[in-house]
Design a protein around this motif. Structure first.
Motif, short mmCIF file in Angstrom:
data_model
loop_
_atom_site.label_atom_id
_atom_site.label_comp_id
_atom_site.label_asym_id
_atom_site.label_seq_id
_atom_site.Cartn_x
_atom_site.Cartn_y
_atom_site.Cartn_z
N VAL A 66 -36.12 -5.11 -8.83
CA VAL A 66 -35.37 -3.87 -8.66
C VAL A 66 -33.87 -4.14 -8.61
N GLY A 67 -33.10 -3.39 -9.38
CA GLY A 67 -31.64 -3.54 -9.40
C GLY A 67 -31.16 -4.40 -10.55
N ASP A 68 -32.06 -5.22 -11.12
CA ASP A 68 -31.69 -6.06 -12.26
C ASP A 68 -31.97 -5.31 -13.57
N TYR A 69 -31.44 -5.87 -14.65
CA TYR A 69 -31.64 -5.27 -15.96
C TYR A 69 -32.17 -6.34 -16.93
N VAL A 70 -32.63 -5.88 -18.08
CA VAL A 70 -33.09 -6.79 -19.13
C VAL A 70 -32.42 -6.37 -20.44
N LEU A 71 -31.82 -7.35 -21.10
CA LEU A 71 -31.25 -7.14 -22.44
C LEU A 71 -32.28 -7.62 -23.45
N THR A 72 -32.80 -6.70 -24.25
CA THR A 72 -33.79 -7.03 -25.27
C THR A 72 -33.13 -6.97 -26.64
N CYS A 73 -33.35 -8.01 -27.45
CA CYS A 73 -32.75 -8.03 -28.78
C CYS A 73 -33.67 -8.77 -29.75
N ARG A 74 -33.34 -8.65 -31.02
CA ARG A 74 -34.06 -9.41 -32.04
C ARG A 74 -33.08 -10.35 -32.71
N TRP A 75 -33.50 -11.60 -32.86
CA TRP A 75 -32.67 -12.58 -33.55
C TRP A 75 -33.59 -13.57 -34.26
N ASN A 76 -33.24 -13.92 -35.49
CA ASN A 76 -34.09 -14.79 -36.31
C ASN A 76 -35.52 -14.27 -36.35
N ASN A 77 -35.64 -12.95 -36.49
CA ASN A 77 -36.96 -12.28 -36.59
C ASN A 77 -37.82 -12.51 -35.36
N GLU A 78 -37.20 -12.67 -34.22
CA GLU A 78 -37.94 -12.91 -32.99
C GLU A 78 -37.35 -12.06 -31.88
N VAL A 79 -38.20 -11.45 -31.06
CA VAL A 79 -37.73 -10.63 -29.95
C VAL A 79 -37.44 -11.53 -28.75
N LEU A 80 -36.26 -11.36 -28.17
CA LEU A 80 -35.83 -12.15 -27.01
C LEU A 80 -35.49 -11.20 -25.87
N HIS A 81 -35.76 -11.64 -24.64
CA HIS A 81 -35.43 -10.86 -23.45
C HIS A 81 -34.51 -11.70 -22.56
N PHE A 82 -33.38 -11.13 -22.18
CA PHE A 82 -32.44 -11.83 -21.30
C PHE A 82 -32.34 -11.06 -19.99
N LYS A 83 -32.58 -11.73 -18.91
CA LYS A 83 -32.49 -11.08 -17.60
C LYS A 83 -31.03 -11.01 -17.16
N ILE A 84 -30.61 -9.83 -16.71
CA ILE A 84 -29.25 -9.63 -16.18
C ILE A 84 -29.40 -9.39 -14.68
N SER A 85 -28.90 -10.31 -13.89
CA SER A 85 -29.10 -10.24 -12.44
C SER A 85 -27.94 -9.55 -11.76
N LYS A 86 -28.26 -8.67 -10.83
CA LYS A 86 -27.24 -7.98 -10.03
C LYS A 86 -26.98 -8.83 -8.78
N ILE A 87 -25.72 -9.21 -8.56
CA ILE A 87 -25.37 -10.06 -7.42
C ILE A 87 -24.20 -9.46 -6.66
N LEU A 88 -24.08 -9.82 -5.40
CA LEU A 88 -22.95 -9.41 -4.57
C LEU A 88 -22.00 -10.58 -4.44
N VAL A 89 -20.75 -10.37 -4.79
CA VAL A 89 -19.73 -11.41 -4.70
C VAL A 89 -18.83 -11.09 -3.52
N LYS A 90 -18.70 -12.03 -2.61
CA LYS A 90 -17.87 -11.81 -1.42
C LYS A 90 -16.61 -12.66 -1.53
N SER A 91 -15.49 -11.99 -1.52
CA SER A 91 -14.18 -12.67 -1.47
C SER A 91 -13.37 -11.92 -0.43
N ASN A 92 -12.29 -11.26 -0.86
CA ASN A 92 -11.57 -10.39 0.07
C ASN A 92 -12.40 -9.15 0.38
#
Length: 655
Positions: A66-92
């Protein structure tokens, strides 16, 4: 019968779904829902069927994290899935970022822009590039309801379940690179459930267009879709591009394929061949070929059972047999294709213009003509004036009154589509000419009012009413913007005594202008607001004209994208709006005809708002054919002189 919320969600009428999708896509660019490539809550298996060509991509929610995304694409005639993770960055301060392998971004939109715009590989290990977004064709609420119902039965929807086969897919994640997931099987009961759930999803929405890009340069074997690949079809009326979705199974014709679960597993290699051969029509390609087998969210294909055998003749083949007699006619029509004409001369020819209000040879701003124009405009109310302006605007822009011959010459069915194309250069110039000439003439009418301040304030109030009528009653954003430009000219806005009298004598008009009309136009230009499609006769095309014809646009004021920090977002908004405008030319035509139905033109008023007449009135019979830049520059000085004559500038020595 008992009311079912789930059934209500899935049985919304197509028109309601279409409008809901439009409203989503009109949201602020900062909202991910406004982007067509975001498909929300759909299973990964479904996303695989949408990316048919190398470079195709979409983004959807991760159903496992939950909260993450998936980038789905086709390349070289093959379907690929890339996970995009939602993270919290703490600085100031704590902020959210989205990570894809080692790259982090402030938003998903920024991530997509980076990989598409920079043409960078999504990951070094895969070498995959994305450049062609796959747009959704149903609203997010509808998709979420549909697939949520499917998931309640214990498994996610999988296209391969329709063939009783296994699905094997490759998944690319942040940590493990390319991995092969376990194969997932489905029972016949699950298959029956998904058939029922997806039938509800097949709503015929034949005027939602999926914007596609040119074919990938890489050789590929497109697989047939099972979700939303919409074909484009040339309508017989002048080549208008329509989007076609297969009809709802509720209204299934006898020639439509039936659904039948398989009795046993099919070898994976046969499953692949079946998906290609059973629907070999290139529905996903950008050539305008007609194929009603193009997939939708729920275009389920017949499933072979038993040992491998050649697929039964599909709907496309049967349709071609039925239309065999028309095949030769279509081929002849294609052979007789005539390329669109590239216009090189302006539609406006003031030197040849003949008028009963203006002599054959006239000087700029002849007093007798100006006086007659002022008298005529004083005799009609703001709504009548607005209707005359809208009628002529729509004709110049070729929104209506477009003959088949004009459509053949343009190569498209509407001027709103032509103005977005390279060979629409002259039409864009003509529209800019009309826009600026109209605003200058209205300014002359205001500044030529040499009577009392009260008379000028009353005329200013009527001009504000005209702007309101164009915006709210007629939905003519082009005419509205022209009148608003008049009111915002420095020569008009500096008339402090006139504006003060307006606030005293016509308070409601002053409030309308300051609180509603000005903010609305600013939001239109900044890409924060758009006019309602169902009410608009002429959409707001000025930003698109300024973008495509920057050299022809005049004025020292910077465009919103030149001065705003969010300039790229504003440009992207207007380019997206241009694609929408080009697609909906038929809707604008229908709206204009409905608004002007039964309208009786007044010949002399119509003449006043013709661009050739205005050019002759402002620059004379000789000057009207001169250079556009010179004409506008000279008249800017004329307007300044008229303004200073009405209200002389205050000298510093007098302060």
């Amino acid at each position: 019968t008992q009311f079912s919320k789930e059934k209500y969600l899935l049985e919304s009428p197509p028109e309601k779904l279409r409008k809901e999708l439009e409203e989503e896509l009109k949201l602020s660019p900062a909202d991910i829902r406004s982007h067509g490539w975001y498909h929300g809550h759909i299973p990964q298996e479904v996303s695989e069927t949408l990316v048919l060509r190398n470079g195709d991509f979409l983004v959807h929610d991760s159903l496992t994290s939950v909260g993450d995304y998936v980038l789905t694409c086709r390349w070289n005639n093959e379907v690929l899935h890339f996970k995009i993770s939602k993270i919290l960055v703490k600085s100031n301060e704590t902020k959210v970022q989205y990570m894809l392998e080692s790259d982090s971004f402030d938003s998903i939109q920024e991530l997509v822009r980076y990989f598409v715009g920079q043409r960078k590989p999504v990951t070094q290990s895969s070498g995959a590039h994305i450049y062609c977004p796959v747009s959704r064709t149903l609203p997010l609420r509808y998709l979420e309801a549909t697939f949520a119902l499917s998931n309640k039965q214990g498994s996610a929807y999988s296209p391969s379940s329709q063939r009783g086969a296994y699905i094997k897919r490759r998944s690319v994640t942040m940590t493990d690179g390319l991995t092969t997931e376990k194969m997932i099987s489905h029972s016949p009961s699950t298959i029956h459930h998904h058939k029922d759930a997806m039938r509800n999803c097949a709503m015929s929405m034949d005027q939602i267009q999926e914007y596609r890009c040119p074919l990938s340069p890489v050789g590929e074997n497109p697989l047939s879709p099972a979700y939303s690949a919409i074909t484009r079809q040339r309508a017989h009326s002048g080549g208008r591009v329509l989007a076609v979705i297969p009809p709802s199974p509720v209204m299934r014709r006898s020639s439509d394929p039936q659904l039948s679960p398989s009795d046993g597993p099919v070898p994976p290699d046969y499953a692949t061949r079946t998906s290609h051969s059973a629907h070999s029509s290139p529905a996903h390609h950008c050539s305008f070929q007609s194929s009603e087998t193009a997939g939708s969210y729920c275009d389920l294909r017949p499933c072979p059972s038993g040992p491998p055998k050649p697929p039964a003749r599909g709907y496309v083949e049967r349709l071609r047999v039925e239309e065999g007699r028309q095949e030769e006619a279509r081929e002849e029509e294609e052979k007789a294709f005539i390329p669109p004409q590239v216009e090189t001369t302006s539609l406006f020819k003031p030197s040849r213009y003949e008028s009963g209000l203006i002599p054959a040879e006239n000087k700029p701003l002849e007093m007798s003509v100006l006086k007659r124009v002022k008298e005529l405009l004083g005799e009609v109310d703001a709504r009548t004036t607005a209707k005359h302006i809208t009628l002529l605007d729509c004709k110049v822009a070729r929104i209506f009154c477009v003959t088949p011959e004009m459509q053949r010459m343009m190569g498209v069915s509407s001027g709103l589509e032509l103005l977005t194309l390279p060979h629409g250069h002259q039409l864009r110039l003509d529209l800019l000419e009309r826009f600026y000439t109209m605003s200058i003439m209205m300014a002359v009418d205001l500044l030529g009012c040499t009577g009392s301040t009260e008379e000028r304030a009353a005329l200013l109030h009527k001009t504000i009413q005209l702007a309101a009528e164009l915006k709210s009653y007629l939905g003519n954003m082009f005419g509205f913007a022209a009148v608003m430009r008049t009111l915002e000219l420095p020569q008009i806005s500096r008339l402090e005594q006139t504006w003060a009298t307006l606030r005293q004598r016509h308070t409601e008009g002053a409030i309308l202008y300051e609180k509603k009309l000005k903010p609305f136009l600013k939001n239109l230009n900044d890409g924060k607001e758009s006019s309602v499609l169902s009410h608009t006769t002429f959409p707001h095309i000025l930003p698109v004209l300024s973008l495509l014809e920057r050299g022809a646009a005049i004025g020292e004021v910077l465009e919103p994208w030149e001065s705003s920090e969010a300039g790229v977002d504003v440009v992207m908004f207007h380019l997206e709006a241009a694609r929408t405008i080009a697609h909906h030319g038929e809707i604008y035509r229908s709206n204009a005809e409905n608004k002007l139905q039964g309208f009786q033109e007044l010949a002399e008023i119509r003449e006043i708002f013709q661009t050739e007449f205005q050019m002759r009135l402002l620059w004379g019979s000789r000057g009207s054919e001169g250079s556009q830049a010179e004409r506008y520059e000279k008249f800017d000085k004329v307007l300044t002189a008229l303004s200073h004559k009405l209200e002389p500038p205050v000298r510093h020595s007098e302060l």
